[in-house]
Motif scaffolding. Structure first.
Motif, PDB file in Angstrom:
ATOM      1  N   GLU B  60       7.316   4.481  10.813  1.00 54.59           N
ATOM      2  CA  GLU B  60       7.412   4.286   9.372  1.00 54.59           C
ATOM      3  C   GLU B  60       8.766   3.713   9.010  1.00 54.59           C
ATOM      4  N   VAL B  62      11.782   3.277   5.890  1.00 57.67           N
ATOM      5  CA  VAL B  62      12.274   3.951   4.698  1.00 57.67           C
ATOM      6  C   VAL B  62      12.216   2.992   3.520  1.00 57.67           C
ATOM      7  N   VAL B  72      10.730   9.746   3.931  1.00 62.70           N
ATOM      8  CA  VAL B  72       9.409   9.338   4.409  1.00 62.70           C
ATOM      9  C   VAL B  72       8.456  10.531   4.375  1.00 62.70           C
TER      10      VAL B  72
END
Lengths: 264, 318
Positions: B60, B62, B72
């Motif tokens: 993922e 930010v 996150v």
């Protein structure tokens, strides 16, 4: 004040310097470093071990030298202590055991320089550096200040440890130190009661990573309650159980490493 | 100030590396979330940021808002608004979605280009990063903020405590949980950590002894691979609460590394609760389906953590 990177200096009386490292904590760097040093000594190589972990120095406990204080030589340099035929120095000898060393980077650098250059080693073929976890001030200071013959990276098979170990490899590549290989520690556990094998921390992760990165797998050390038990008692495996399989593994390891760096 | 709506801040410390701080932080976060609390996890281990891997959100990125970084999310709140409804007990609905509070995290791991990149920073840069993590992350309203630290007592720890003492109020600082393994080398490093807390005025909530024994799934023999008893003895010696011992559970490792739901052999009973008795592996999809927090409830360590968190909550929110 001279600016720029420190120049690399040799350590007086010391031949080859090998770092035992891993960016990950708790994988067994100190245990492996101490047993390697002892195995080397038993093979006739004059060896010393320098504990560079300022925050958590483990060497005094592992060598049963807790609470001992080093003397100074006529030039005011630290005289290393001896255990099982190996010379040792650690910040653990200089600071009371329970005191935290809550220092910022600059002080750590200075302390590192002292440990590197102001220890009065006798003539040594090999000096093993037990490195702390992480990739920060200590690692930078060491790699910038001395010539390392190579680095041995220790890891456990699990993915989490390997991801950090890979950073350790990356660090040494960035500063131009040759990677002698990786050691897979705490690999398989054999139940002492029923003999069943359990890969508690995952199967052969280090071997696969070595293949991936093109690094040599130097050795595989199984998880055995004895290794910890002996270490805690201050009598590392190579000394406590010299003919056992664990000690054999360490002997093979130092032979492999010795050939690569050119030890006697 | 980004910490102003955080009710309680808990640090997870250890003088020694590799004792399981990140594991414990992860499990504390999951357990608190299962009790209905909204939780945030800050990973201050700059050279070995493991928390994103634990929560399975490594890839993922930010996102940034005008006020700062957005942490996150790991999972959103379920059945409620992220708060408890009285007794805060997780509803055991056997397979259906469990009640849990929201969980989000922030780590340097998200900001690195390549996961294998080494972060080779000297002290001052690390100090600045820690300060930024505390002041520039939009945590929002949280019941608990857990902070996972690297081993030792170095720049990260000093700047963490310094900044927290300045930016957070005393009511917000619940204290520190210290993790150790039973062996002597860990104990000697952890003593330093306890003294560090005392010197800096951080309240010690308790000591958790991790990796205390491995139970062979085949014959149930418990082997103390990392020695035994050290944690409790040390806690008594230093007069700090001993929160409990955790065994090594390969199923937890498997859950984190492969995302598979923990399964135990027939008849495994932990803490009076019969664990999943399905000894056969389900199909791969069935095994890996579901949120981490739900799969975690099948883990043998969950009842132990449930007990410890209940203890902690009674101390923090009497």
């Amino acid at each position: 004040m001279k600016r720029g990177l420190p120049e690399k200096r040799p350590i007086t009386n010391v031949g080859k310097v090998i770092a035992v490292s891993s960016a990950k904590g708790g994988v067994g760097k100190s245990t492996v470093a101490v047993n390697l040093a002892l195995a080397a000594a038993r093979q006739g190589i004059t060896t010393g071990i320098l504990d560079t972990d300022i925050y958590g120095p483990s060497i005094p406990t592992l060598l049963n030298l807790e609470g001992m204080e080093p003397d100074l030589d006529p030039n005011n340099r630290l005289l290393p202590l001896t255990a099982y035929g190996v010379k040792a120095m650690s910040i653990g000898f200089l600071i009371p055991q329970d005191s935290p060393v809550a220092w910022r980077g600059l002080m750590v650098q200075k302390a590192m320089n002292q440990l590197l250059f102001e220890v009065s080693w006798p003539k040594l073929d090999l000096l093993i550096l037990d490195m702390p976890p992480g990739t920060g001030d200590v690692q930078l200071t060491i790699t910038q200040s001395i010539e390392l013959a190579g680095a041995v990276i220790v890891s456990t098979p699990q993915d989490l440890a390997l991801r950090d170990a890979v950073r350790g490899v990356d660090l040494f590549k960035k500063v131009g130190v040759s990677i002698l290989g990786m050691v897979q520690n705490m690999s398989t556990f054999t139940c002492t009661n029923c003999g069943h094998h359990h890969d508690i921390f995952g199967l052969d992760g280090v071997r696969k990573k070595c293949d991936q990165l093109g690094i040599k797998l130097l050795g595989d050390i199984p998880l055995h309650a004895r290794i910890c038990h002996d270490a805690d008692a201050g009598k590392p495996t190579v000394v406590a159980d010299p003919d056992g399989p664990q000690a054999q593994a360490f002997h093979e390891l130092i032979k492999a490493v010795g050939k690569t760096v050119g030890l006697p | 100030m980004s910490l102003k709506d955080v009710k309680h801040i808990v640090l997870v410390l250890s003088g020694k590396g590799g004792v399981g701080k990140s594991s414990v932080t992860t499990q504390l976060a999951l357990t608190l979330s299962l009790k209905g609390h909204s939780v945030g996890v800050l990973d201050v281990d700059l050279t070995g940021p493991s928390i994103p891997r634990f929560f399975g959100i490594e890839n993922e990125k930010v996102r940034q808002a005008p006020g700062g970084w957005i942490p996150v999310p790991v999972h959103a709140a379920q059945n409620g608004h992220g708060r408890t409804n009285g007794n805060g007990d997780a509803a055991h609905t056997n397979g259906l979605a469990k009640v849990h509070g929201s969980l989000a995290c922030m780590s340097l791991g998200f900001l690195l280009g390549d996961r294998g990149d080494a972060v080779v920073w000297r002290g001052p840069k690390k100090t600045a990063m820690v300060r930024q993590f505390l002041s520039d992350v939009l945590w929002g309203s949280l019941d608990y903020l857990l902070i996972d630290t690297p081993p030792g007592t170095s720049d990260e720890h000093i700047s963490l405590v310094e900044t927290l003492l300045k930016e957070a109020t005393l009511e917000q600082m619940a204290g520190a949980v210290i993790v150790t393994t039973p062996q002597a080398i860990s104990i000697s490093d952890v003593k330093k950590e306890i003294n560090f807390c005392r010197k800096t005025g951080v309240n010690i909530l308790g000591v958790i002894e991790n990796m205390a024994g491995f139970v062979c799934p085949n014959c149930s023999e418990c082997t103390n691979v990392f020695s035994k008893g050290g944690g409790q003895v040390m806690a008594q010696e230093f007069d700090v609460p001993f929160m409990g011992s955790l065994p090594i559970d390969p199923m937890f490792i498997r859950l984190i590394e492969e995302g598979k739901k923990p399964v135990y052999p027939e008849g495994t009973v932990i803490d009076g609760q019969a664990m999943q008795t399905n000894g056969h592996a389900d199909s791969d999809e069935a095994e890996t389906a579901g949120l981490l927090v739900e799969k975690y409830t099948a883990c043998s360590l969950y009842p132990l953590f449930d007990g410890m968190v209940t203890q902690l909550l009674s101390k923090i929110e009497p």
